[in-house]
Design an enzyme around this catalytic site. Structure first.
Site, PDB file in Angstrom:
ATOM      1  N   HIS A 248       2.090   1.853  -3.446  1.00 60.01           N
ATOM      2  CA  HIS A 248       1.057   2.482  -4.285  1.00 60.01           C
ATOM      3  C   HIS A 248       1.030   3.994  -4.068  1.00 60.01           C
ATOM      4  O   HIS A 248       0.949   4.777  -5.024  1.00 60.01           O
ATOM      5  CB  HIS A 248      -0.322   1.904  -3.951  1.00 60.01           C
TER       6      HIS A 248
ATOM      7  N   THR B 299       0.836  -1.210   0.000  1.00 55.74           N
ATOM      8  CA  THR B 299       0.000   0.000   0.000  1.00 55.74           C
ATOM      9  C   THR B 299       0.863   1.249   0.000  1.00 55.74           C
ATOM     10  O   THR B 299       0.569   2.231  -0.703  1.00 55.74           O
ATOM     11  CB  THR B 299      -0.934   0.009   1.224  1.00 55.74           C
TER      12      THR B 299
END
Length: 372
Positions: free
Chosen positions: A46, A43
Site C-alpha cells: 500500500h 501494508t
C-alpha cells in the site's frame, strides 16, 4: 557517521529508493538490530503504491521514511534502561508499539491501544541493514528458526489469531478461509496444525490455490468460476446442511464478506481480517448477525504475546511448515523486483523475503534447494 543501505519512501508517488542512511542509535528503552531477513507485507505494498490509505495514514509531510516491519535479526546495541533484551539476541518484532498507559493495554489488549504506533508506518522500519525498535516489542526467536521463517512470524501471527480467535476452541470444527493471499494461505496451515477437521478454501489464482492445497485445504472453490449460490451450496453439502463453524474473512471485498455471512452456521464465528478499500461494506445485520447469533471477531494484529508463543511452539515442534507460502527470495537490493512480484495479477507469488546480507540470501537459497 556510519551508514547503511535502506529502502526509503522518498516521494508521494509509486515506488521507493535504495539510499544510504545513518545507522540508527537506540533511544532509552530501544535496541538496534542487524537485519538478517525481512519480508514484504500488504501494508508495505500500500505504501509503495502510495494509495489513498497511505496518503491519509502517513501523509507526504512524514516522508522520507524507511519501509518494512516483518523482520528477523540480531541485537547489536541496547539503549539505556533495557533489561530483558541483550546484545546477541535473535529477535523478531511484534510491530505494534503499544502504550502501557492505554486503557486497552491495561485490560489486556495492547495491540489496539488508542496511542498504539506501528513500526514501518509511524516510525522508520526494517527494510535496511539495521533498524531500531522498543525492547518491549522484541520477541526472542527459537535459535533454530531460519531467518526466512522467523521473519514471517508476524503475519503468521495474524493468521493464527484469525484461526484461534479469543478462546482457541477450534479442534474438530469446520472452517472456511476466503482469499489466497499469504495470510489466507498461512491460516490454512495453522488450521491444519491445530486440529480443524475440515478446511474449505475459496480463492481465484492457480499458483496460490496450489499452495493452499499444500498447506492443508481439504476442499477448494474458485470464486471467479462459481456463483455465490454455488459456493453456498458447496459449503452446505460438505457440512451436513449447517454451514461452517468458523469463517475467516481475509479479503475485505463485498463478495468475500457475503460468502462468510452466508456460509457460517447459526451461532458460528466470523473472524474479520480483510481490510476493505472503502470504509463501509453492507452486511446482513438482521439475518446474518442478530437472528443467526453470529459472533464477529475483528482481527487487528496479534495477541501480545500469546499468539507469538503459540506460533513459536507450532514451528519449533514441526507441527506447522509455512515454507510453501514463501515463494520468492531476493537480496534487499532487488526490492523493486520483490514488490513487482507482489503486484502481479494474476498472482504468481505469495510471500517475498528480502536479505540485506548476500551470504544470508545464498544460505536461504541452499536451504530451499535442500528441502526440495
Amino acid at each position: 557517521m556510519a551508514t547503511m543501505k535502506a529502502v526509503v519512501k522518498t516521494r508521494p508517488e509509486m515506488g521507493a529508493e535504495m539510499l544510504e542512511r545513518p545507522i540508527p542509535k537506540p533511544k532509552p528503552g530501544w535496541v538496534v538490530v542487524r537485519v538478517r531477513a525481512t519480508s514484504i507485507c500488504g501494508t508495505d505494498v500500500h505504501i509503495y503504491k502510495w494509495d489513498p490509505w497511505s496518503q491519509s495514514r502517513i501523509g507526504a509531510a512524514r516522508l522520507p521514511q524507511i519501509l518494512g516491519h516483518e523482520v528477523a535479526g540480531e541485537v547489536v546495541e541496547v539503549g539505556q534502561y533495557c533489561q530483558r533484551i541483550k546484545v546477541g539476541d535473535y529477535i523478531s518484532a511484534e510491530t505494534h508499539i503499544y502504550d502501557p498507559g492505554d486503557l486497552t493495554t491495561m485490560l489486556g489488549a495492547p495491540h489496539v491501544g488508542l496511542h498504539m504506533k506501528i513500526l514501518g508506518v509511524d516510525y522508520d522500519g526494517c527494510f535496511a541493514e539495521y533498524f531500531t525498535l522498543p525492547e518491549s516489542i522484541c520477541w526472542v526467536n527459537d535459535p533454530g528458526s531460519p531467518p526466512e521463517i522467523a521473519t514471517i512470524q508476524e503475519p503468521l501471527g495474524n493468521a493464527a489469531y484469525a484461526v484461534l480467535g479469543e478462546d482457541a476452541d477450534v479442534a474438530g470444527k469446520t472452517m472456511l478461509v476466503t482469499g489466497d493471499g499469504p495470510i489466507s494461505l498461512l491460516a490454512i496451515g495453522v488450521a491444519r496444525a491445530v486440529g480443524v477437521a475440515k478446511i474449505i478454501h475459496f480463492g481465484k489464482y492457480d499458483v496460490n490455490m496450489e499452495i493452499g492445497r499444500k498447506m492443508g485445504a481439504d476442499l477448494q472453490l474458485y470464486t471467479n468460476r462459481t456463483t455465490a449460490a454455488e459456493r453456498l451450496q458447496f459449503v452446505m453439502d460438505h457440512t451436513g446442511g449447517n454451514g461452517v463453524d468458523i469463517a475467516l474473512e481475509m479479503v475485505g471485498s463485498q463478495e468475500s464478506v457475503d460468502d462468510c455471512f452466508a456460509c457460517v452456521r447459526k451461532a458460528g464465528r466470523i473472524s474479520a481480517f480483510g481490510v476493505a478499500s472503502e470504509n463501509t461494506l453492507p452486511i446482513p445485520y438482521n439475518n446474518g448477525i442478530v437472528f443467526k447469533a453470529c459472533q464477529i471477531h475483528g482481527i487487528n494484529g496479534r495477541k501480545i504475546f500469546d499468539t507469538w508463543y503459540r506460533v513459536r511452539n507450532l514451528l519449533a515442534n514441526g507441527r506447522l511448515d509455512p515454507s510453501p507460502v514463501i515463494t520468492d527470495l531476493y537480496p534487499l537490493s532487488e526490492f523493486a523486483t520483490g514488490f513487482s512480484r507482489m503486484l502481479e495479477r494474476p498472482r504468481k507469488s505469495a510471500k517475498v523475503v528480502l536479505f540485506p546480507d548476500r551470504a544470508e540470501y545464498e544460505a536461504a537459497l541452499r536451504r530451499r534447494s535442500e528441502k526440495r
